[in-house]
Motif scaffolding. Sequence first.
Motif, short mmCIF file in Angstrom:
data_model
loop_
_atom_site.label_atom_id
_atom_site.label_comp_id
_atom_site.label_asym_id
_atom_site.label_seq_id
_atom_site.Cartn_x
_atom_site.Cartn_y
_atom_site.Cartn_z
N LEU A 4 37.61 38.52 39.02
CA LEU A 4 38.14 37.41 38.23
C LEU A 4 39.22 36.65 39.01
CD1 LEU A 4 38.34 39.09 34.71
CD2 LEU A 4 36.57 37.59 35.62
N GLU A 5 40.07 37.37 39.71
CA GLU A 5 41.09 36.69 40.52
C GLU A 5 40.44 35.97 41.69
OE1 GLU A 5 44.29 39.17 41.85
OE2 GLU A 5 45.22 37.56 43.02
N LEU A 6 39.41 36.57 42.27
CA LEU A 6 38.65 35.89 43.33
C LEU A 6 38.09 34.57 42.81
CD1 LEU A 6 37.03 35.88 46.08
CD2 LEU A 6 35.17 36.89 44.76
N PHE A 7 37.49 34.62 41.60
CA PHE A 7 36.94 33.39 41.02
C PHE A 7 38.02 32.33 40.84
CE2 PHE A 7 34.89 30.38 38.50
CZ PHE A 7 35.57 30.21 37.30
N ASP A 8 39.21 32.72 40.36
CA ASP A 8 40.31 31.76 40.19
C ASP A 8 40.69 31.13 41.53
OD1 ASP A 8 40.46 32.08 37.46
OD2 ASP A 8 41.99 33.66 37.56
N ARG A 9 40.73 31.94 42.58
CA ARG A 9 41.12 31.40 43.89
C ARG A 9 40.04 30.47 44.46
NH1 ARG A 9 44.46 35.91 47.43
NH2 ARG A 9 45.69 36.78 45.71
N ALA A 32 39.72 39.90 49.85
CA ALA A 32 40.60 39.42 50.92
C ALA A 32 39.81 39.12 52.18
CB ALA A 32 41.68 40.46 51.21
N GLU A 33 38.74 39.86 52.42
CA GLU A 33 37.89 39.63 53.59
C GLU A 33 37.03 38.38 53.41
OE1 GLU A 33 35.43 42.99 54.40
OE2 GLU A 33 34.23 41.95 55.92
N ALA A 34 36.70 38.07 52.17
CA ALA A 34 35.78 36.95 51.91
C ALA A 34 36.48 35.61 51.82
CB ALA A 34 35.02 37.22 50.61
#
Length: 455
Positions: free
Chosen positions: A64-69, A38-40
């Motif tokens: 994995l969710e970060l990668f999707d976003r 969330a910070e990144a």
Amino acid sequence: MNTSLPVILIDDDRDLLRATAQTLDLAGFAVTACASAAEALPLVDISFPGVIVSDIRMPRIDGLELFDRVRAIDPDIPVILVTGHGDIQMAVKAIQAGAYDFIAKPFAADRLVQCVHRAGEKRALVLENRRLRESAEEDGDNLPLIGQTPVMERLRATLRQIADTDVDVLLTGETGTGKEVVASLLHRWSRRAPRNFVALNCGALPEQIMESELFGHEQGAFTGAQKRRVGRIEHSSGGTLFLDEIESMAPATQVQMLRVLEMREVTPLGTNEVRPVDLRVVAAAKVDLGDPSQRRGFREDLYYRLNVVTLSLPPLRERRNDVPLLFRHFAQRAGKRFGRPVPDLTPAVNRHLAGHDWPGNVRELTHFAERFVLGLEPVEDEAVAVPASKDATTVTGSLPERLAEVEAGFIRQALKETGGDVRRTMELLGIPRKTFYDKLQRHGIVRGQFSGRDD
């Protein structure tokens, strides 16, 4: 090593985050350490020029969710996932979905540094290609493949017909006939347009550098190979590779290129790894490679491998009726570029357009149109007018003295037109800054006399 590459590092383990950030910082990267996804995420947009390194197992938003976003923001941003042993299967699936790479814990510092470096190199190539594509798209379909003569109408029809095939194409024509323009149109009108258009002039580089440029190399492959380099062939995979002046390609490189065309695979210097490439080649030559007397040292088997479709681009002297149309196009483009109105054509200019043979073809006509718009090409009945010198209306003396007077006159005229503005004057004259100031000193010209200031 790219010492300015931004790296966003994400890990909820603060001790590991601090240690990994220090490793990347010592390697010269510009690291932003974040304790959560969330910070990144607010730091990432479509123009982000760097690399993201993230742990997979994190609370709330995992890797994995970060990668999707990130993929939704820009699928070409490299994401490197850091995994525990039990997460490798998940990481492999992420690689298949487009993640750049994964690194299993525990990892060596050099492994991470090299992975980030390669990812950054790929990101730089992606952004550069976007910039080039956007620049080309600004011109719309008004690339200078202009002409109403039958030969040009047939050429455009043929390009439309073959553009969306994967057939290799050989272009022949004199210097300045527009071979790179044709290659670019073949790319833009094909389904390969979203991928890279990679151009390389085979006559501009020595053999040793050419091999590395084409095929790429691994770190340490030869003296001076301090980092891995993606070759032009591999970089053009999925897009179009344009090889200009292919008749200048060295014999040893021709052998390697023949294998690439036959096998559609490439082996970079310093490795035995064979990498498949989705290749479409457009080659261009200034000579007729089908004529053995002109082909000379060019391999016959490579010629026949390239000669699937051959297109011949006519010189301007063979399509004189297109010259006025082309001239108007280039003059209007120059007017927009320089912020100048396009002057009215005089009878003398029209005679020059119709009577000149244009040995430099479209390139020569383009430069003539630019000089005409800038007022530097006032064609008279038989000669080009020369600006008067500072102190005399006639020029006397030896040839070097006369040439110096002519040069000084042009510089004074350009300074007068720009009000002494250095940048605009250099654009008018087409010379770099150091040359400009050297000539001012040589001719005793004071720029302040034209701008109202003393220099």
